[in-house]
Design an enzyme around this catalytic site. Sequence first.
Site, PDB file in Angstrom:
ATOM      1  N   GLY A 244      77.564  -9.722  -5.575  1.00 26.74           N
ATOM      2  CA  GLY A 244      77.428 -11.258  -5.855  1.00 26.74           C
ATOM      3  C   GLY A 244      78.623 -11.845  -5.453  1.00 26.74           C
ATOM      4  O   GLY A 244      78.755 -13.031  -6.056  1.00 26.74           O
TER       5      GLY A 244
ATOM      6  N   ASP B 108      76.022  -3.619 -10.548  1.00 24.60           N
ATOM      7  CA  ASP B 108      75.177  -2.373 -10.582  1.00 24.60           C
ATOM      8  C   ASP B 108      73.808  -2.583 -11.795  1.00 24.60           C
ATOM      9  O   ASP B 108      74.585  -2.625 -12.969  1.00 24.60           O
ATOM     10  CB  ASP B 108      75.641  -1.218 -10.656  1.00 24.60           C
ATOM     11  CG  ASP B 108      76.312  -0.644  -9.128  1.00 24.60           C
ATOM     12  OD1 ASP B 108      76.450  -1.698  -8.447  1.00 24.60           O
ATOM     13  OD2 ASP B 108      76.707   0.216  -9.007  1.00 24.60           O
TER      14      ASP B 108
ATOM     15  N   ASP C 287      78.547  -1.603   1.715  1.00 23.58           N
ATOM     16  CA  ASP C 287      78.956  -1.949   0.331  1.00 23.58           C
ATOM     17  C   ASP C 287      80.653  -1.952   0.252  1.00 23.58           C
ATOM     18  O   ASP C 287      81.172  -1.148   0.738  1.00 23.58           O
ATOM     19  CB  ASP C 287      78.505  -0.615  -0.398  1.00 23.58           C
ATOM     20  CG  ASP C 287      78.589  -0.726  -1.684  1.00 23.58           C
ATOM     21  OD1 ASP C 287      79.253  -1.636  -2.434  1.00 23.58           O
ATOM     22  OD2 ASP C 287      78.324   0.442  -2.708  1.00 23.58           O
TER      23      ASP C 287
HETATM   24  C1  GLA Z   1      78.117   0.812  -5.615  1.00 22.57           C
HETATM   25  C2  GLA Z   1      76.926   0.285  -5.373  1.00 22.57           C
HETATM   26  C3  GLA Z   1      75.714   0.899  -5.820  1.00 22.57           C
HETATM   27  C4  GLA Z   1      75.856   2.347  -5.018  1.00 22.57           C
HETATM   28  C5  GLA Z   1      77.217   2.946  -5.385  1.00 22.57           C
HETATM   29  C6  GLA Z   1      77.223   4.260  -4.399  1.00 22.57           C
HETATM   30  O1  GLA Z   1      78.272   0.830  -7.024  1.00 22.57           O
HETATM   31  O2  GLA Z   1      76.723  -1.008  -5.817  1.00 22.57           O
HETATM   32  O3  GLA Z   1      74.690   0.350  -5.489  1.00 22.57           O
HETATM   33  O4  GLA Z   1      75.569   2.053  -3.574  1.00 22.57           O
HETATM   34  O5  GLA Z   1      78.303   2.035  -4.746  1.00 22.57           O
HETATM   35  O6  GLA Z   1      78.732   4.437  -4.675  1.00 22.57           O
END
Ligand code: GLA
Length: 386
Positions: free
Chosen positions: A188, A209, A149
């Site tokens: 993305g 998200d 991430d």
């Molecule tokens: C980001 C990701 C989420 C999740 C959070 C965790 O927002 O896009 O899917 O993994 O971090 O902190």
Amino acid sequence: MIRNIYRLGVVCAILCPALMARAQRTHLALTPPMGWNDWYRYRCKVTEAIVQANALAMVKSGMKDAGYTYVNIDDCWQGRRDAKGFIHPNSRFPNMKALGDYIHSLGLKFGIYSSPGPKTCAGYEGSYGHEKQDAETYARWGVDFVKYDWCSASKVYSPDQMQTAYRKMHEAILSTGRPMVFSLCQYGLQAVWQWGASVGGNMWRTTADIGGDGYERVMFYGLQQNGLGKFAGPGHWNDPDILQIGLGHLTHDEELSQMSLWCLLAAPLLAGNDLTHMSQATREILTNPDVIAVDQDPKGIEGHLISQEGPLEIWAKPLEDGSVAVGMFNLSLSKVPMTVRFKDVGMPNAVEVRNLWARKNLGVFRGAFPAEAPRHGVVLIKLQPR
Ligand code: GLA
């Protein structure tokens, strides 16, 4: 002689990682990964006991039999690094190796999460500067899936270094020799679908998200996937984020809509709810075999938009057996009659129609199939030429 060995070394340094990456890609995630991710239900309160209980529930609820395999821990499991730089879990996860063994003993697979940056999105330890060590640690714990991430990586990498940062972790994973699905999460950015597979991604998030809000956001992101199909296929998938089913933000028809759309999109199916306390309705949505077969179709073709009339959208996904799955989505606030014309989805005049949610053959139709889609609902059918 020495010169030849040197040349061979240079050629291998260039080609071997690429060949290894290819070899690994050929057997991982041949259909969109299915499993569970704790984030939307537990966030940073996730514990070893919660993960164990959900893994067990995945088996007992019939989700494992339906194809769900990966038990993925998201953010917030990390503790500190030791003097040598190896990462250790925090006190909520006393023994990762034992947790991995437990998940494997259930016939399931074990997923974990990190960031290419120094910190994860929730401020825990990321993998920056420790990629190789972390991949080795994951291999020792028996990890089968890594979500990576972006988060604070934007503080240490410029946008044009993003691909290098992802490739770095992929190479670290490859060098462990343990197959791990590599799941890119960078919302993305920079049209990741165009290069996700080339840096070793088996799936890549195509959106920000999805969680927390309701139907509008889910459908906004889901329907935005149109046109991305050419970048996906066996081993590498577009990922519009975790299923919101059973989390309490969607009505029953809205949940049917998300599941239908995600399956038409050949999206990874990661349940995000508490599997230990699932209603019968949630379980039935997550495990309907006819619907899951659309997602898991071996051909791996991502569905696309066939027609749009305001809030009414018809999507279709060609399947390996020559049939086509069709979703008729009604985003409006009242129930509406909708019709799919067979010629619009490449079907002949006479077609056998099956209702996938009801799991019932409806008989042979000619020319078109008329249906009534509920408010915020969907009619999901499969068309087989007669
Ligand atoms: C980001 C990701 C989420 C999740 C959070 C965790 O927002 O896009 O899917 O993994 O971090 O902190």
